[in-house]
Design a protein around this motif. Sequence first.
Motif, PDB file in Angstrom:
ATOM      1  N   THR A 199      24.946  33.435  16.027  1.00 16.63           N
ATOM      2  CA  THR A 199      25.985  34.474  15.987  1.00 16.63           C
ATOM      3  C   THR A 199      27.272  34.085  16.717  1.00 16.63           C
ATOM      4  O   THR A 199      28.320  34.706  16.491  1.00 16.63           O
ATOM      5  CB  THR A 199      25.470  35.769  16.659  1.00 16.63           C
ATOM      6  N   GLY A 200      27.168  33.108  17.620  1.00 18.12           N
ATOM      7  CA  GLY A 200      28.316  32.787  18.472  1.00 18.12           C
ATOM      8  C   GLY A 200      28.538  33.805  19.570  1.00 18.12           C
ATOM      9  O   GLY A 200      29.551  33.767  20.271  1.00 18.12           O
ATOM     10  N   ARG A 201      27.566  34.704  19.789  1.00 19.93           N
ATOM     11  CA  ARG A 201      27.696  35.774  20.792  1.00 19.93           C
ATOM     12  C   ARG A 201      26.705  35.553  21.924  1.00 19.93           C
ATOM     13  O   ARG A 201      25.494  35.452  21.706  1.00 19.93           O
ATOM     14  CB  ARG A 201      27.435  37.141  20.144  1.00 19.93           C
ATOM     15  N   GLU A 202      27.216  35.485  23.146  1.00 22.59           N
ATOM     16  CA  GLU A 202      26.361  35.351  24.329  1.00 22.59           C
ATOM     17  C   GLU A 202      25.866  36.735  24.749  1.00 22.59           C
ATOM     18  O   GLU A 202      26.633  37.705  24.723  1.00 22.59           O
ATOM     19  CB  GLU A 202      27.145  34.729  25.494  1.00 22.59           C
ATOM     20  N   PRO A 203      24.602  36.857  25.181  1.00 19.38           N
ATOM     21  CA  PRO A 203      24.136  38.155  25.658  1.00 19.38           C
ATOM     22  C   PRO A 203      24.564  38.395  27.106  1.00 19.38           C
ATOM     23  O   PRO A 203      24.936  37.458  27.820  1.00 19.38           O
ATOM     24  CB  PRO A 203      22.615  38.024  25.588  1.00 19.38           C
ATOM     25  N   TYR A 204      24.507  39.645  27.523  1.00 19.57           N
ATOM     26  CA  TYR A 204      24.598  39.969  28.948  1.00 19.57           C
ATOM     27  C   TYR A 204      23.168  40.045  29.460  1.00 19.57           C
ATOM     28  O   TYR A 204      22.368  40.857  28.998  1.00 19.57           O
ATOM     29  CB  TYR A 204      25.318  41.293  29.172  1.00 19.57           C
ATOM     30  N   PHE A 205      22.838  39.155  30.413  1.00 16.19           N
ATOM     31  CA  PHE A 205      21.498  39.123  30.992  1.00 16.19           C
ATOM     32  C   PHE A 205      21.452  40.039  32.208  1.00 16.19           C
ATOM     33  O   PHE A 205      22.214  39.854  33.168  1.00 16.19           O
ATOM     34  CB  PHE A 205      21.135  37.703  31.431  1.00 16.19           C
TER      35      PHE A 205
ATOM     36  N   ALA B  94      17.106  34.019  23.170  1.00 14.05           N
ATOM     37  CA  ALA B  94      18.505  34.442  23.204  1.00 14.05           C
ATOM     38  C   ALA B  94      19.424  33.305  22.777  1.00 14.05           C
ATOM     39  O   ALA B  94      20.424  33.528  22.075  1.00 14.05           O
ATOM     40  CB  ALA B  94      18.875  34.924  24.602  1.00 14.05           C
ATOM     41  N   ALA B  95      19.074  32.076  23.180  1.00 15.52           N
ATOM     42  CA  ALA B  95      19.887  30.911  22.800  1.00 15.52           C
ATOM     43  C   ALA B  95      19.881  30.716  21.288  1.00 15.52           C
ATOM     44  O   ALA B  95      20.905  30.335  20.698  1.00 15.52           O
ATOM     45  CB  ALA B  95      19.363  29.665  23.494  1.00 15.52           C
TER      46      ALA B  95
ATOM     47  N   ALA C 267      12.331  39.951  12.633  1.00 17.77           N
ATOM     48  CA  ALA C 267      13.034  40.737  13.655  1.00 17.77           C
ATOM     49  C   ALA C 267      14.245  39.986  14.187  1.00 17.77           C
ATOM     50  O   ALA C 267      15.310  40.578  14.418  1.00 17.77           O
ATOM     51  CB  ALA C 267      12.078  41.083  14.792  1.00 17.77           C
ATOM     52  N   LEU C 268      14.105  38.673  14.380  1.00 20.53           N
ATOM     53  CA  LEU C 268      15.229  37.874  14.873  1.00 20.53           C
ATOM     54  C   LEU C 268      16.364  37.829  13.853  1.00 20.53           C
ATOM     55  O   LEU C 268      17.544  37.906  14.206  1.00 20.53           O
ATOM     56  CB  LEU C 268      14.759  36.459  15.218  1.00 20.53           C
TER      57      LEU C 268
ATOM     58  N   ALA D  18      20.229  41.065  26.907  1.00 24.21           N
ATOM     59  CA  ALA D  18      18.902  40.464  27.080  1.00 24.21           C
ATOM     60  C   ALA D  18      18.376  40.828  28.457  1.00 24.21           C
ATOM     61  O   ALA D  18      19.136  40.902  29.434  1.00 24.21           O
ATOM     62  CB  ALA D  18      18.962  38.946  26.913  1.00 24.21           C
ATOM     63  N   THR D  19      17.082  41.056  28.541  1.00 23.37           N
ATOM     64  CA  THR D  19      16.511  41.523  29.803  1.00 23.37           C
ATOM     65  C   THR D  19      16.557  40.467  30.894  1.00 23.37           C
ATOM     66  O   THR D  19      16.689  40.803  32.074  1.00 23.37           O
ATOM     67  CB  THR D  19      15.050  41.971  29.615  1.00 23.37           C
ATOM     68  N   ASN D  20      16.430  39.194  30.526  1.00 22.93           N
ATOM     69  CA  ASN D  20      16.422  38.146  31.548  1.00 22.93           C
ATOM     70  C   ASN D  20      16.697  36.793  30.917  1.00 22.93           C
ATOM     71  O   ASN D  20      16.512  36.613  29.710  1.00 22.93           O
ATOM     72  CB  ASN D  20      15.076  38.124  32.285  1.00 22.93           C
ATOM     73  N   PRO D  21      17.151  35.817  31.718  1.00 23.64           N
ATOM     74  CA  PRO D  21      17.513  34.514  31.165  1.00 23.64           C
ATOM     75  C   PRO D  21      16.419  33.453  31.266  1.00 23.64           C
ATOM     76  O   PRO D  21      16.687  32.288  30.995  1.00 23.64           O
ATOM     77  CB  PRO D  21      18.707  34.115  32.040  1.00 23.64           C
ATOM     78  N   ASP D  22      15.202  33.835  31.655  1.00 21.45           N
ATOM     79  CA  ASP D  22      14.138  32.837  31.817  1.00 21.45           C
ATOM     80  C   ASP D  22      13.885  32.117  30.495  1.00 21.45           C
ATOM     81  O   ASP D  22      13.600  32.751  29.479  1.00 21.45           O
ATOM     82  CB  ASP D  22      12.838  33.501  32.266  1.00 21.45           C
ATOM     83  N   ASN D  23      13.957  30.796  30.517  1.00 18.88           N
ATOM     84  CA  ASN D  23      13.735  30.023  29.287  1.00 18.88           C
ATOM     85  C   ASN D  23      12.268  29.865  28.953  1.00 18.88           C
ATOM     86  O   ASN D  23      11.898  29.766  27.775  1.00 18.88           O
ATOM     87  CB  ASN D  23      14.385  28.646  29.408  1.00 18.88           C
TER      88      ASN D  23
END
Length: 259
Positions: free
Chosen positions: A175-181, A168-169, A131-132, A147-152
């Motif tokens: 991909t070089g793409r940051e998500p919107y959390f 997400a990291a 899936a990843l 991404a739903t949340n930034p909790d590591n």
Amino acid sequence: MSERKPIESWLTDMDGVLMHEGVPVPGADVFITKLRESGKPFLVLTNNSMYTARDLHARLNRIGLEVPAENIWTSALATAKFLDQQHPGGTAYVIGEAGLTTALHDVGYVLSDADPEFVILGETRTYSFEALTKAIRLINDGARFIATNPDNTGPSPQGALPATGSVAALITKATGREPYFVGKPNPLMMRTGLNAIGAHSETSAMIGDRMDTDVLAGLEAGMETFLVLTGLTAKEDIDRYPFRPTTVVDSIADLVDLA
């Protein structure tokens, strides 16, 4: 500094505030009961996107905390609300559990792995390498990354578990793409929650056990903030941060008289 207005509505985190590793925090039941009896608007918030509000209502009820489903606000619901406002009726490839997929279905999103407009990452019990890999390829092909949340990490009886932020990291590295959390500490989650109960930040308070999510989110949303010491933040940790909660208390039991 001008005095704050009286608190007319409450937002509170769930894990670490109302319960800890599946056990209710002493005083949490009294606090919730007082809120319900007073008629003050309130929400129980969680960054965990795995469960629906009905699931969480049942889980809390089993440990003696009677929180109606309509008083529960998850990062999955906030994410669905955000997408419905920004890009209604879209398509998404989703990595997550029923809490996230149900919320997206409820706002009219179509879940697809065929050229989706968004890749949406949430919590799941088992992150699949397949899936990843699919998510990485779709993002590389132009899908926008949410991404739903930034909790590591998340809690478990055995210790820390990797959570959405960590996964997400991995995707960002590939991909070089940051998500919107969407979830805490993004004040968007707080503001959409306040709107859901018809409350205003000037007369609302946030209770949490984490400086980096709960207190920061409440602060940035313009709310009074209470840090409880029954979760992840110890008293000696507070000075590590460049911001402070309005008030620090041992537990939610100390806030019963304010409810």
